[in-house]
Design an enzyme around this catalytic site. Structure first.
Site, mmCIF file in Angstrom:
data_model
loop_
_atom_site.group_PDB
_atom_site.id
_atom_site.type_symbol
_atom_site.label_atom_id
_atom_site.label_comp_id
_atom_site.label_asym_id
_atom_site.label_seq_id
_atom_site.Cartn_x
_atom_site.Cartn_y
_atom_site.Cartn_z
ATOM 1 N N TYR A 189 -5.345 2.280 -5.871
ATOM 2 C CA TYR A 189 -4.219 1.423 -5.521
ATOM 3 C C TYR A 189 -3.037 1.328 -6.344
ATOM 4 O O TYR A 189 -2.701 2.193 -7.345
ATOM 5 C CB TYR A 189 -4.650 -0.197 -5.941
ATOM 6 C CG TYR A 189 -4.935 -0.516 -7.307
ATOM 7 C CD1 TYR A 189 -3.644 -1.217 -8.196
ATOM 8 C CD2 TYR A 189 -5.990 -0.217 -8.120
ATOM 9 C CE1 TYR A 189 -3.911 -1.489 -9.181
ATOM 10 C CE2 TYR A 189 -5.899 -0.594 -9.497
ATOM 11 C CZ TYR A 189 -4.967 -1.111 -10.108
ATOM 12 O OH TYR A 189 -4.855 -1.831 -11.445
ATOM 13 N N CYS A 190 -1.748 0.856 -5.703
ATOM 14 C CA CYS A 190 -0.642 0.876 -6.328
ATOM 15 C C CYS A 190 -0.042 -0.558 -6.213
ATOM 16 O O CYS A 190 -0.992 -1.464 -5.976
ATOM 17 C CB CYS A 190 0.542 1.835 -5.703
ATOM 18 S SG CYS A 190 0.651 1.467 -3.926
ATOM 19 N N PHE A 191 1.205 -0.884 -6.193
ATOM 20 C CA PHE A 191 1.391 -2.314 -6.385
ATOM 21 C C PHE A 191 1.347 -3.085 -5.175
ATOM 22 O O PHE A 191 0.641 -4.248 -5.077
ATOM 23 C CB PHE A 191 2.998 -2.379 -6.709
ATOM 24 C CG PHE A 191 3.646 -3.813 -6.714
ATOM 25 C CD1 PHE A 191 3.453 -4.558 -7.903
ATOM 26 C CD2 PHE A 191 4.490 -4.502 -5.635
ATOM 27 C CE1 PHE A 191 3.715 -5.834 -7.759
ATOM 28 C CE2 PHE A 191 4.873 -5.623 -6.149
ATOM 29 C CZ PHE A 191 4.370 -6.500 -7.057
ATOM 30 N N TRP B 278 -2.308 -4.029 -5.601
ATOM 31 C CA TRP B 278 -2.467 -4.881 -6.829
ATOM 32 C C TRP B 278 -2.015 -6.375 -6.501
ATOM 33 O O TRP B 278 -2.461 -7.288 -6.917
ATOM 34 C CB TRP B 278 -1.472 -4.307 -8.081
ATOM 35 C CG TRP B 278 -1.484 -5.067 -9.353
ATOM 36 C CD1 TRP B 278 -2.100 -4.748 -10.369
ATOM 37 C CD2 TRP B 278 -0.554 -6.249 -9.625
ATOM 38 N NE1 TRP B 278 -1.775 -5.940 -11.328
ATOM 39 C CE2 TRP B 278 -1.030 -6.676 -10.895
ATOM 40 C CE3 TRP B 278 0.472 -6.889 -8.972
ATOM 41 C CZ2 TRP B 278 -0.041 -7.725 -11.574
ATOM 42 C CZ3 TRP B 278 1.064 -7.862 -9.590
ATOM 43 C CH2 TRP B 278 0.933 -8.498 -10.898
#
Length: 361
Positions: A94-96, A123
């Site tokens: 995952y990223c933002f 996120w």
């Protein structure tokens, strides 16, 4: 392909490994439970790309990112993901927002022959879902465990399948003396740890009587308001019993925790500094004369402790309880009575544990 948010709430409860490809500075502010930080870009690279995006747009930012993270740097990032996936092959990425950075990491891994899904919405979406879980839990029946300092409220909470240990998620015991060797949790990490615990608790909850602030973290407002209106049980234990509990928690266990983290010598020094500073922080409330008296007793106790007698701390702990913490709690109790949260049981530790179990059924 991406994993959906509802499914991942279950994965978080199970402790599914997660690869957070955001920059370290983002991770430090708050991550998802079970995540390890293996960034696509480190902080300075992210900063440069951000400047390029603001000045020249997305295409220029992507081009700069490709130049900064290329060659050996790129291979090192991929190797770090591969190494983690070799140990945890079911990890998710995952990223933002579940966007470009996680897509790039996913693609680079796929080019290397490894396919792993990423979290839909990243996120941000998961944080929203976790915070919503806390708000939903505020609507569930709650029981609050109250009592004077040293009544082992946290120990009682942890005896229950539906106990919610707020202090554990904050990495702090709640009082001026409550700091632990590990860093206090950030607000975000506190909320995420609380939400993770609540995912599987859909009925009655038992929590400790806490101030809204625990260490660096605040209990989310809706949850806090529900806690303030909840019925409670109150533990009543004699002073000598409470002193023994406090000595175990705040002296013996604290020394062992510092020693395990920093070694015996440095741990001993850090523990003394923590307890000394905690007493100083209470100086205004204690008054100068009382503070100086307790400081003298504390110094003598440390000398005795160093000679193998940790029981010597009773000399300053007992007056600290009877002259400061006990009157403070009784004042708090009177204010609570004015707000009328009902007490459904008052008794010793064992009877309160049984009362909490009966209420939980």
């Amino acid at each position: 392909m991406s994993a959906t948010t509802p499914a991942v709430l279950g994965l978080i409860k199970e402790g599914r490994p997660l690869i957070d490809v955001r920059a370290p500075v983002e991770f430090a502010q708050g991550a998802l439970p079970g995540a390890v930080n293996l960034p696509l870009m480190v902080d300075d690279e992210r900063r440069q790309v951000g400047i390029a995006y603001k000045k020249h747009g997305q295409a220029a930012a992507i081009e700069l990112g490709e130049r900064l993270v290329s060659g050996e740097v790129k291979q090192a990032r991929i190797a770090a993901w591969q190494a983690y996936l070799a140990e945890y092959p079911n990890a998710l990425i995952y990223c933002f927002r579940g966007g470009l950075r996680s897509q790039i990491a996913q693609q680079w891994l796929e080019d290397a022959g490894i396919y792993r899904p990423r979290l839909e919405g990243g996120w941000k979406a998961m944080r929203q879902a976790l915070c919503e879980r806390i708000d939903t839990a505020a609507l569930q029946p709650m029981l609050v465990v109250a009592g004077l300092t040293g009544c082992a409220k946290t120990t009682l909470i942890n005896q229950l399948d539906n106990g919610v240990d707020l202090e554990a998620y904050a990495h702090h015991k709640g009082s001026a003396f409550g700091r632990r060797p590990e860093e206090p949790a950030t607000q975000i990490n506190f909320e995420h740890a609380l939400a993770k615990r609540l995912i599987g608790l859909t009925e009655r909850l038992v929590i400790e009587d806490e101030s809204r602030q625990i260490g660096n973290a605040n209990i989310p407002l809706n949850f806090w308001r529900a806690q303030q209106q909840a019925p409670r049980i109150r533990i009543e234990m004699p002073l000598d019993w409470r002193l023994a509990q406090i000595q175990q928690d705040y002296i013996i266990d604290l020394e062992q925790a510092y020693a395990a983290r920093h070694g015996a010598y440095q741990g001993w020094q850090l523990m003394q500094a923590q307890l000394s500073n905690a007493l100083i922080r209470l100086g205004k409330r204690l008054g100068n004369a009382r503070l100086q008296r307790l400081q003298r007793l504390q110094v003598l106790a440390f000398k005795e402790h160093a000679q193998g007698n940790p029981q010597a701390h009773e000399a300053w702990l007992a007056p600290l309880l009877t002259e400061y913490y006990d009157p403070l709690y009784r004042h708090h109790l009177e204010k609570q009575r004015a707000a009328a949260p009902p007490e459904i049981h008052v008794g010793d530790w064992g009877s309160c544990l049984e009362a909490a179990r009966q209420w939980s059924r």
